[in-house]
Design a protein around this motif. Structure first.
Motif, PDB file in Angstrom:
ATOM      1  N   TRP A 296       0.864  -1.182   0.000  1.00 38.79           N
ATOM      2  CA  TRP A 296       0.000   0.000   0.000  1.00 38.79           C
ATOM      3  C   TRP A 296       0.902   1.235   0.000  1.00 38.79           C
ATOM      4  CZ3 TRP A 296      -4.666   0.785  -1.485  1.00 38.79           C
ATOM      5  CH2 TRP A 296      -5.400   1.903  -1.072  1.00 38.79           C
ATOM      6  N   ASP A 297       1.393   1.572  -1.185  1.00 40.76           N
ATOM      7  CA  ASP A 297       2.387   2.625  -1.326  1.00 40.76           C
ATOM      8  C   ASP A 297       2.190   3.299  -2.682  1.00 40.76           C
ATOM      9  OD1 ASP A 297       5.333   3.576  -0.317  1.00 40.76           O
ATOM     10  OD2 ASP A 297       5.285   3.341  -2.499  1.00 40.76           O
ATOM     11  N   ALA A 298       2.010   4.604  -2.680  1.00 38.75           N
ATOM     12  CA  ALA A 298       1.687   5.318  -3.911  1.00 38.75           C
ATOM     13  C   ALA A 298       2.798   5.203  -4.946  1.00 38.75           C
ATOM     14  CB  ALA A 298       1.397   6.788  -3.599  1.00 38.75           C
ATOM     15  N   ASP A 299       4.048   5.349  -4.509  1.00 39.76           N
ATOM     16  CA  ASP A 299       5.162   5.274  -5.461  1.00 39.76           C
ATOM     17  C   ASP A 299       5.246   3.891  -6.094  1.00 39.76           C
ATOM     18  OD1 ASP A 299       5.873   7.897  -4.977  1.00 39.76           O
ATOM     19  OD2 ASP A 299       7.363   7.390  -3.451  1.00 39.76           O
ATOM     20  N   GLU A 300       4.994   2.859  -5.282  1.00 39.89           N
ATOM     21  CA  GLU A 300       5.033   1.507  -5.823  1.00 39.89           C
ATOM     22  C   GLU A 300       3.914   1.292  -6.833  1.00 39.89           C
ATOM     23  OE1 GLU A 300       7.007  -1.355  -5.611  1.00 39.89           O
ATOM     24  OE2 GLU A 300       8.399   0.208  -4.975  1.00 39.89           O
ATOM     25  N   ASP A 486       0.774  14.931 -12.049  1.00 39.25           N
ATOM     26  CA  ASP A 486       1.888  15.159 -11.126  1.00 39.25           C
ATOM     27  C   ASP A 486       1.643  16.346 -10.197  1.00 39.25           C
ATOM     28  OD1 ASP A 486       3.373  13.049 -12.250  1.00 39.25           O
ATOM     29  OD2 ASP A 486       4.070  14.364 -13.868  1.00 39.25           O
ATOM     30  N   ASP A 487       0.428  16.883 -10.239  1.00 40.11           N
ATOM     31  CA  ASP A 487       0.136  18.082  -9.436  1.00 40.11           C
ATOM     32  C   ASP A 487      -0.585  17.745  -8.136  1.00 40.11           C
ATOM     33  OD1 ASP A 487      -1.997  17.203 -10.971  1.00 40.11           O
ATOM     34  OD2 ASP A 487      -2.907  19.187 -11.153  1.00 40.11           O
ATOM     35  N   PHE A 488      -0.371  16.531  -7.635  1.00 39.99           N
ATOM     36  CA  PHE A 488      -0.982  16.114  -6.383  1.00 39.99           C
ATOM     37  C   PHE A 488       0.103  15.880  -5.348  1.00 39.99           C
ATOM     38  CE2 PHE A 488      -4.536  15.542  -9.100  1.00 39.99           C
ATOM     39  CZ  PHE A 488      -5.665  15.563  -8.278  1.00 39.99           C
ATOM     40  N   PRO A 489      -0.241  15.954  -4.061  1.00 45.31           N
ATOM     41  CA  PRO A 489       0.770  15.738  -3.014  1.00 45.31           C
ATOM     42  C   PRO A 489       1.312  14.312  -3.042  1.00 45.31           C
ATOM     43  CG  PRO A 489      -1.259  16.713  -2.113  1.00 45.31           C
ATOM     44  CD  PRO A 489      -1.564  16.295  -3.508  1.00 45.31           C
ATOM     45  N   ASP A 490       2.436  14.119  -2.348  1.00 41.81           N
ATOM     46  CA  ASP A 490       2.973  12.770  -2.183  1.00 41.81           C
ATOM     47  C   ASP A 490       1.928  11.881  -1.522  1.00 41.81           C
ATOM     48  OD1 ASP A 490       5.340  13.610  -3.251  1.00 41.81           O
ATOM     49  OD2 ASP A 490       6.355  13.867  -1.310  1.00 41.81           O
ATOM     50  N   ARG A 498      -9.889   8.889 -20.206  1.00 34.68           N
ATOM     51  CA  ARG A 498     -11.158   9.200 -20.875  1.00 34.68           C
ATOM     52  C   ARG A 498     -11.898  10.366 -20.210  1.00 34.68           C
ATOM     53  NH1 ARG A 498     -13.516   5.680 -25.046  1.00 34.68           N
ATOM     54  NH2 ARG A 498     -11.706   4.511 -25.775  1.00 34.68           N
ATOM     55  N   GLY A 499     -11.174  11.414 -19.867  1.00 26.10           N
ATOM     56  CA  GLY A 499     -11.808  12.586 -19.263  1.00 26.10           C
ATOM     57  C   GLY A 499     -12.206  12.403 -17.819  1.00 26.10           C
ATOM     58  N   VAL A 500     -11.742  11.346 -17.200  1.00 27.77           N
ATOM     59  CA  VAL A 500     -12.036  11.083 -15.787  1.00 27.77           C
ATOM     60  C   VAL A 500     -10.727  11.144 -15.003  1.00 27.77           C
ATOM     61  CG1 VAL A 500     -12.895   9.381 -14.131  1.00 27.77           C
ATOM     62  CG2 VAL A 500     -14.013   9.642 -16.354  1.00 27.77           C
ATOM     63  N   LEU A 501     -10.744  11.927 -13.923  1.00 31.19           N
ATOM     64  CA  LEU A 501      -9.622  11.945 -12.999  1.00 31.19           C
ATOM     65  C   LEU A 501      -9.845  10.877 -11.941  1.00 31.19           C
ATOM     66  CD1 LEU A 501      -7.118  13.175 -11.564  1.00 31.19           C
ATOM     67  CD2 LEU A 501      -8.716  14.717 -10.387  1.00 31.19           C
ATOM     68  N   VAL A 502      -8.874  10.027 -11.781  1.00 33.16           N
ATOM     69  CA  VAL A 502      -8.907   9.007 -10.728  1.00 33.16           C
ATOM     70  C   VAL A 502      -7.869   9.393  -9.685  1.00 33.16           C
ATOM     71  CG1 VAL A 502      -8.603   6.565 -10.184  1.00 33.16           C
ATOM     72  CG2 VAL A 502      -9.619   7.241 -12.380  1.00 33.16           C
ATOM     73  N   ALA A 503      -8.327   9.535  -8.445  1.00 34.72           N
ATOM     74  CA  ALA A 503      -7.423   9.890  -7.350  1.00 34.72           C
ATOM     75  C   ALA A 503      -7.560   8.858  -6.248  1.00 34.72           C
ATOM     76  CB  ALA A 503      -7.745  11.283  -6.819  1.00 34.72           C
ATOM     77  N   VAL A 504      -6.438   8.280  -5.845  1.00 30.28           N
ATOM     78  CA  VAL A 504      -6.405   7.272  -4.788  1.00 30.28           C
ATOM     79  C   VAL A 504      -5.498   7.803  -3.682  1.00 30.28           C
ATOM     80  CG1 VAL A 504      -5.980   4.849  -4.224  1.00 30.28           C
ATOM     81  CG2 VAL A 504      -6.601   5.497  -6.571  1.00 30.28           C
ATOM     82  N   ASN A 505      -6.072   7.975  -2.497  1.00 28.45           N
ATOM     83  CA  ASN A 505      -5.326   8.560  -1.381  1.00 28.45           C
ATOM     84  C   ASN A 505      -4.678   7.453  -0.556  1.00 28.45           C
ATOM     85  OD1 ASN A 505      -4.294   9.977   0.745  1.00 28.45           O
ATOM     86  ND2 ASN A 505      -6.152  11.162   1.159  1.00 28.45           N
ATOM     87  N   VAL A 506      -3.405   7.253  -0.778  1.00 28.82           N
ATOM     88  CA  VAL A 506      -2.643   6.233  -0.073  1.00 28.82           C
ATOM     89  C   VAL A 506      -1.857   6.862   1.088  1.00 28.82           C
ATOM     90  CG1 VAL A 506      -0.946   4.360  -0.421  1.00 28.82           C
ATOM     91  CG2 VAL A 506      -2.490   4.978  -2.262  1.00 28.82           C
ATOM     92  N   SER A 507      -2.000   8.162   1.259  1.00 29.68           N
ATOM     93  CA  SER A 507      -1.247   8.874   2.291  1.00 29.68           C
ATOM     94  C   SER A 507      -1.988   8.813   3.625  1.00 29.68           C
ATOM     95  CB  SER A 507      -1.056  10.338   1.884  1.00 29.68           C
ATOM     96  OG  SER A 507      -2.282  11.048   1.985  1.00 29.68           O
ATOM     97  N   ALA A 508      -1.420   9.465   4.614  1.00 32.63           N
ATOM     98  CA  ALA A 508      -2.014   9.472   5.958  1.00 32.63           C
ATOM     99  C   ALA A 508      -2.926  10.669   6.197  1.00 32.63           C
ATOM    100  CB  ALA A 508      -0.903   9.457   7.007  1.00 32.63           C
ATOM    101  N   LYS A 509      -3.071  11.549   5.205  1.00 35.32           N
ATOM    102  CA  LYS A 509      -3.852  12.776   5.397  1.00 35.32           C
ATOM    103  C   LYS A 509      -4.901  12.929   4.305  1.00 35.32           C
ATOM    104  CE  LYS A 509       0.068  15.298   7.429  1.00 35.32           C
ATOM    105  NZ  LYS A 509       0.954  16.488   7.284  1.00 35.32           N
ATOM    106  N   PRO A 510      -6.087  13.479   4.664  1.00 37.41           N
ATOM    107  CA  PRO A 510      -7.064  13.818   3.626  1.00 37.41           C
ATOM    108  C   PRO A 510      -6.521  14.925   2.739  1.00 37.41           C
ATOM    109  CG  PRO A 510      -8.052  13.836   5.833  1.00 37.41           C
ATOM    110  CD  PRO A 510      -6.572  13.776   6.017  1.00 37.41           C
ATOM    111  N   ILE A 511      -7.019  14.985   1.504  1.00 36.45           N
ATOM    112  CA  ILE A 511      -6.653  16.082   0.604  1.00 36.45           C
ATOM    113  C   ILE A 511      -7.918  16.735   0.083  1.00 36.45           C
ATOM    114  CG2 ILE A 511      -4.506  14.943  -0.090  1.00 36.45           C
ATOM    115  CD1 ILE A 511      -5.973  14.403  -2.848  1.00 36.45           C
ATOM    116  N   ALA A 512      -7.798  17.989  -0.313  1.00 36.72           N
ATOM    117  CA  ALA A 512      -8.946  18.691  -0.894  1.00 36.72           C
ATOM    118  C   ALA A 512      -9.288  18.067  -2.242  1.00 36.72           C
ATOM    119  CB  ALA A 512      -8.613  20.163  -1.053  1.00 36.72           C
TER     120      ALA A 512
END
Length: 539
Positions: A296-300, A486-490, A498-512
């Motif tokens: 469970w690691d974003a970079d991986e 690449d404009d999202f936090p670590d 296809r015009g859809v942004l997929v964001a998966v929060n693997v970090s320890a903090k919520p993001i806007a």
């Protein structure tokens, strides 16, 4: 022109027949039971089913020890039941993929019994790997290879006179002797097996341990230290000779009407080596175990997704995304482990640290939205649409996996991922069988996860899967193209498709949350994307 082949974007549902649905009340799932529950798959919205082995077998390794490749084991029904299942699936626009186990047979296969009886040097022994031992009296195995299921990969026969004689190779259980793919007789037999099931209408084959058929010439010792340093597969895996076999099979499949496919189960860690199986004249797709095994690691995740897509693109093949199957710890429990969330094959038992299944379910749902939004095809393992965790407290007396016994109880094995499905919470056996019998006991926490407890709830895990599959098809995500953001936090896996942004929060903090219409999310949102969650956002 874009290739519209069904297998490039399909969502395929793996059925483990012993544990899906029991039609006759013996406690084991069977083919009539599967037929009775096919509408669940239609409601879920998948495109195809993959059936784990249902062939005649002593069931030492859950049917992966095949005695007869063209006969259905009475445990599951009859060949007529298999034909009816294929027809019923096609009536519902579901493709059918069946398992093929070409590396080894059962020791009860007529060929192996004939080879044992014929003795050293006989033609019958040429279809397996029989060798004399080393040492003064042949008491040392021919090489140092180890079995995947524990112990050494060689067993010595004892002749009718009680005297020890030759050794035979088995990369898995001793009752699963490896076939010798240098033998034309072996190759012709599998040509016939392919044609037998193709004639009955199957749409493809999932090839078990597809990287293992051909062994290095002379069967040299395995230098494990060198293999670990160099990243090579070793003399028993991923030998170049396997590709000739799959080119031969591809010609057979291409001679039939419609698109019949080959799917590789190939544990090949190097994406470039895996891509060799997917050249235009070989396999169609291969399981992406590098993605499945990710911690469970974003970079991986970014690294593994990027490498997989790049390697497969070089040979014009789609990437196949998978998170669980019958051989791995279910990803709800795997991702809920405090340590080593990427370790996946050794099983979790009652004496091990227990996973946090609440945390694991949150991560599993987020990982699922990631997998289903990536370009390519996807596999779902029965019960994952319910959020089923591994049965991690299964009492040892119920275990059947040979891994548990061959490792001298050092590894609990894979039974915890193979528990009978919960269909109706209020019925005995949770509706798995007409009388409540189950070949493995179900844990109490399956009650609230049964199909009838989730089917009419949009906020359930089942509801999330249904909505994801509808949107995936409507938006054409499987046929899309990934662009990294690449404009999202670590700690955030973010990409567009296809015009859809997929964001998966693997970090320890919520993001806007970024601007856009939220199409789907794995958790309820309040203006932020919580940790361990994912969202699909229309830009």
């Amino acid at each position: 022109m874009t290739d519209q082949s069904w297998w490039r974007t399909a969502v395929i549902y793996q059925i483990y027949p012993r544990s899906f649905a029991d039609g006759n009340g013996d406690g084991y799932g069977d083919l009539p039971g599967i037929i009775s529950r096919l509408d669940h798959l239609v409601d879920l919205g998948v495109d195809a089913v993959w059936l784990s082995p249902f062939y005649k077998s002593p069931m030492v390794d859950a049917g992966y020890d095949v005695e007869d490749y063209t006969e259905v084991d009475p445990l599951f029904g009859t060949t007529e039941d298999a034909e009816r299942l294929i027809a019923e699936c096609h009536t519902r626009d579901l493709k059918v993929i069946v398992d093929l186990v070409p590396n080894h047979t059962s020791s009860e296969h007529e060929w192996f019994k004939a080879a044992v009886a014929a003795g050293p040097g006989s033609p019958e022994r040429e279809v397996y790997h029989f060798y004399d031992g080393k040492g003064e009296h042949g008491e040392i195995p021919p090489n140092n290879w180890k079995s995947v299921l524990g112990g050494r990969a060689w067993t010595r026969l004892v002749g009718p006179d009680g005297e020890p004689e030759q050794w035979y190779l088995h990369l898995f259980d001793p009752k699963q002797p490896d076939l010798n793919w240098d033998s034309e007789r072996v190759r012709e037999m599998f040509d016939d097996v392919l044609r037998f099931w193709l004639d009955r209408g199957v749409d493809g084959f999932r090839v078990d341990v597809a990287h293992s058929l051909v062994k290095a010439k002379g069967l040299p010792d395995d230098d494990e230290e060198l293999r670990m340093l160099s990243g090579s597969a070793g003399p028993m895996w991923d030998q170049d000779g396997v590709h000739e076999v799959y080119r031969r099979w591809r010609r057979i499949l291409d001679s039939y009407e419609g698109e019949r496919i080959l799917v590789a189960e190939a544990w090949v860690g190097n994406p470039e080596r895996l891509a060799l199986y997917l050249r235009p004249d070989e396999m169609h797709t291969a399981f992406n175990f590098d993605f499945l095994a990710s911690p469970w690691d974003a970079d991986e995740y970014r690294r593994r997704i990027t490498n997989s897509l790049a390697a497969d693109d070089l040979v014009g093949a789609p990437t196949t995304w998978v998170l669980s199957n019958h051989d791995t710890v279910r990803h709800v429990s795997r991702l809920g482990r405090a340590e080593k969330p990427g370790v996946h094959r050794e099983g979790i038992g009652p004496d091990d640290p227990q996973p946090d299944n609440v945390l694991g379910l949150a991560r599993a749902k987020a990982a699922t939205l990631m997998a289903l939004s990536l370009p390519g095809s996807a596999y779902l393992y029965q019960g994952e649409e319910l959020g089923l965790p591994e049965h991690t407290t299964l009492p040892h007396e119920f275990r059947e996996d040979p891994t548990y016994f061959n490792s001298l109880h050092g590894e609990v094995g894979r039974d915890g991922a193979r528990i009978p499905m919960p269909w109706e919470a209020g019925k005995p056996g949770m509706g798995f069988s007409p009388n409540g019998k189950t070949w493995l006991p179900q844990p109490e926490n399956y009650h609230d996860l049964a199909v009838d407890q989730q089917a009419h709830r949009d906020d359930s895990t089942l509801g999330l899967y249904k909505r994801a599959l509808v949107l995936r098809r409507e938006l054409g995500l499987g046929a899309g193209e990934l662009t990294w953001r690449d404009d999202f936090p670590d700690g955030i896996v973010a990409y567009e498709n296809r015009g859809v942004l997929v964001a998966v929060n693997v970090s320890a903090k919520p993001i806007a949350l970024p601007d856009g219409e939220v199409l789907l999310s794995s958790e309820r949102l309040d203006g932020t994307l919580p940790t361990n969650s994912a969202a699909w956002i229309r830009l």
